[in-house]
Design an enzyme around this catalytic site. Sequence first.
Site, PDB file in Angstrom:
ATOM      1  CD  GLU A 132      -1.689  -2.416   1.373  1.00  0.00           C
ATOM      2  OE1 GLU A 132      -2.460  -3.321   1.008  1.00  0.00           O
ATOM      3  OE2 GLU A 132      -0.587  -2.631   1.941  1.00  0.00           O
ATOM      4  CG  HIS A 145     -11.273  -7.646   5.895  1.00  0.00           C
ATOM      5  ND1 HIS A 145     -10.533  -8.489   6.685  1.00  0.00           N
ATOM      6  CD2 HIS A 145     -10.674  -7.648   4.680  1.00  0.00           C
ATOM      7  CE1 HIS A 145      -9.527  -8.994   5.972  1.00  0.00           C
ATOM      8  NE2 HIS A 145      -9.585  -8.494   4.760  1.00  0.00           N
TER       9      HIS A 145
END
Length: 415
Positions: free
Chosen positions: A137, A207
């Site tokens: 990322e 998540h």
Amino acid sequence: MFTPRKSAQPMFRTLSRFARLNRSGRRWQSTEAHPAGGHLPSIATSTFLKPTRDLALRTAGLHYVDQTEQDPAKEMVGRETRKMNMYQAIRDAIALTKDDTAVVFGEDVAFGGVFRCTMGLAEEFGRERVFNTPLTEQGIAGFGIGLASMGHTAIAEIQFADYIFPAFDQIVNEAAKFRFRSHGNFNVGKLTIRCPSMAVGHGGHYHSQSPEGFFMGAHGLKIVIPRSPIQAKGLLLSSIRDPNPVIFMEPKVLYRSSVEQVPMDDYEIPLGKAETLMRGNDLTVVSWGTPVYHCETALKMLSHPPPSLAPHVPESLRSAKIELIDLRTIMPWDVETVEESVKRTGRLVVVHEAGRTGGVGAEIGAEIQKRCFLKLNAPVRLVTGWDTPVPMQYEKFYMPDPIRVLDALVETLTY
């Protein structure tokens, strides 16, 4: 106008008590006649979604890129819509970018992405413009900053907002400050970072997070969270074309559950402008993303409580007129719209999924308390996630669901 009653008792006592209420509520919904006020709305049946062409084309604030007519009725002539869910609308927006320098990249985006938002784009535009990246990322954000600084339109995807934290340094220390540190000579305004956000009911601590509050101090960024397919398409196109780097957070439970007719043409919805979904004079509710629909359900419960909740909702409150505002752009947030509303209603409830401490709601509450202090009839109330990691098994109890929102409405109205 309603008459507040001081003796209203708080509802939210124990989980076991509400488990019993929920069970009786299910029996009522499944075996008894339809209630006079109708069944409670869900995302699929929300009145905020536009199920017809006419309603879709009349969406407030929608501006067509090729618009020539000043009269909205004339502007609708010849325009078509198509039934889409949110991920399809996002895919449509990316395809309509109409920028030969645009590049789409991220983990698995060439395959369509885990939520299918980039399905078919690699085949349509070529794999040199739509491609996969390594699982890094920080690298995705840094690569996007480099592309944008050289004039490309960089559309990056972080596969889940929960994993945006390794990119925090690149986003906050580089992207947000790029124009400032070069005295305006350079910028990365063509950078847009997309990321699925918020809860799905079973995502847990890796998540289901809502990290928008972490970026509130990163001046130079914009943060956008849509609530529906029409909003997602228009806000994403505006984000891609905005001269500032934008983090575009997509509530993932809405990818498939929110469906409406979406205009097929290229259009934009302005950033930094909230939308008032329901008008009222007694209390203001501010939210964004998925919780907007929980607020809609709570407002229905307030006016037409099911038998299991009726004893906890005083008759005097059921005629209260609530104003519901979808903030849409979290930074910079639309202070003027919220301030004007609260000065009329005298009460404010802010609802968001992220934890309370250091959250966006705390910032909104502090600013409104300063601007509207002499107009407030009750303290600003926050309905948020708890100050814990998002739990897996008990994720439902973490969320600011309609019962918790209703409880806040009753307590604020009777303060």
